[in-house]
Design an enzyme around this catalytic site. Structure first.
Site, PDB file in Angstrom:
ATOM      1  CG  HIS A  42      -2.162   1.477   0.980  1.00 54.95           C
ATOM      2  ND1 HIS A  42      -2.661   1.044  -0.136  1.00 54.95           N
ATOM      3  CD2 HIS A  42      -1.806   2.013   2.052  1.00 54.95           C
ATOM      4  CE1 HIS A  42      -3.581   2.719   0.425  1.00 54.95           C
ATOM      5  NE2 HIS A  42      -2.978   2.850   1.563  1.00 54.95           N
ATOM      6  CB  SER A  43       0.920   4.033  -0.067  1.00 58.19           C
ATOM      7  OG  SER A  43       1.661   5.608   0.137  1.00 58.19           O
ATOM      8  CG  MET A  44       6.938   3.657   1.067  1.00 57.75           C
ATOM      9  SD  MET A  44       8.212   4.037   2.592  1.00 57.75           S
ATOM     10  CE  MET A  44       7.324   3.099   3.231  1.00 57.75           C
TER      11      MET A  44
END
Length: 242
Positions: free
Chosen positions: A87-89
């Site tokens: 998720h994300s990074m």
């Protein structure tokens, strides 16, 4: 393992899911996923400087950190398929771990890239890293959501979390992906329709990050859509498809 924790070990589960948290995130973010996905053994990655690794030095280079994770996760003697969810990074970290595995002849069965721009769109630089000071970090946290507003005004909370949140955001600011480094595994990109950080176009650009099948899913909500509506159905469908 230093890098991962498993709330509910399931040695007889048919597959393993490794979850990579967002910038400033910890393995606690995925703590409930094991109960929701009973047919899978869920592992959550813990980056240095937080949770049970709070006393360690934070990581400063995303690709180097991914290489360390890849080496620890690499010995998988039972042959069970392993899926990554970032998720994300965490999507960029998962992608780099998958790349490292692929370079050594190992195979990721599927990569879920959630709320993240495709890696070749990342154009990090020392200037962007330098600009990510405490004020910029707090402003970005407030913009993305996922952190209760009153906590951002709590000095004790900030003293605890700001060092590793700042380090993570600086890693993202310094990360530069490569266009000509596709994976062989299928990739599913997910993004919230109200995400203020990642556009649909940036998410669908993950199509260029794989030579395998590509799927795009839009979800109700913003950058942290999965806090309210985790994509368990999509994961289970992928598992059923084999």
């Amino acid at each position: 393992m230093v890098w991962t924790e498993t709330v509910e070990p399931r040695p007889f589960a048919s597959a393993r899911l490794v979850c990579f948290p967002h910038a400033g995130g910890s393995p606690y973010f995925f703590r409930s996923w094991g109960k929701a996905l009973p047919g899978v053994e869920v592992h959550s990655v813990c980056y240095p400087g937080r949770a049970h690794r709070i006393g360690e030095e934070v990581a400063t280079d995303l690709t180097r950190m991914a290489g360390d994770i890849a080496r620890e996760l690499r010995p998988l003697p039972d042959g069970r398929p392993t899926l990554f969810f970032g998720h994300s990074m965490g999507a960029a970290v998962a992608y780099e771990v998958a790349r490292a595995w692929q370079a050594e002849g190992a195979r990721v069965s599927h990569l879920f890239a959630s709320a993240a721009r495709a890696p070749h769109l990342a154009q990090g630089s020392p200037e962007q890293v330098a600009a990510m000071d405490d004020e910029a970090v707090l402003a970005l946290l407030a913009r993305l959501g996922g952190t209760e507003a009153e906590l951002l005004d709590n000095p004790a909370f900030l003293e605890l979390v700001l060092p590793y949140v700042r380090a993570d955001f600086r890693m993202v600011a310094g990360y530069a992906g490569q266009r000509n480094a596709p994976l062989d595994c299928p990739v599913t990109a997910l993004v919230g329709v109200e995400d203020v950080r990642v556009t649909t176009e940036q998410a669908t650009a993950w199509r260029e990050a794989t030579r395998g099948a590509f799927t795009f899913l839009s979800r109700p909500g913003g950058h942290f859509y999965l806090a309210e509506d985790p994509p368990f159905a999509a994961i289970e469908e992928t598992l059923r498809a084999g």
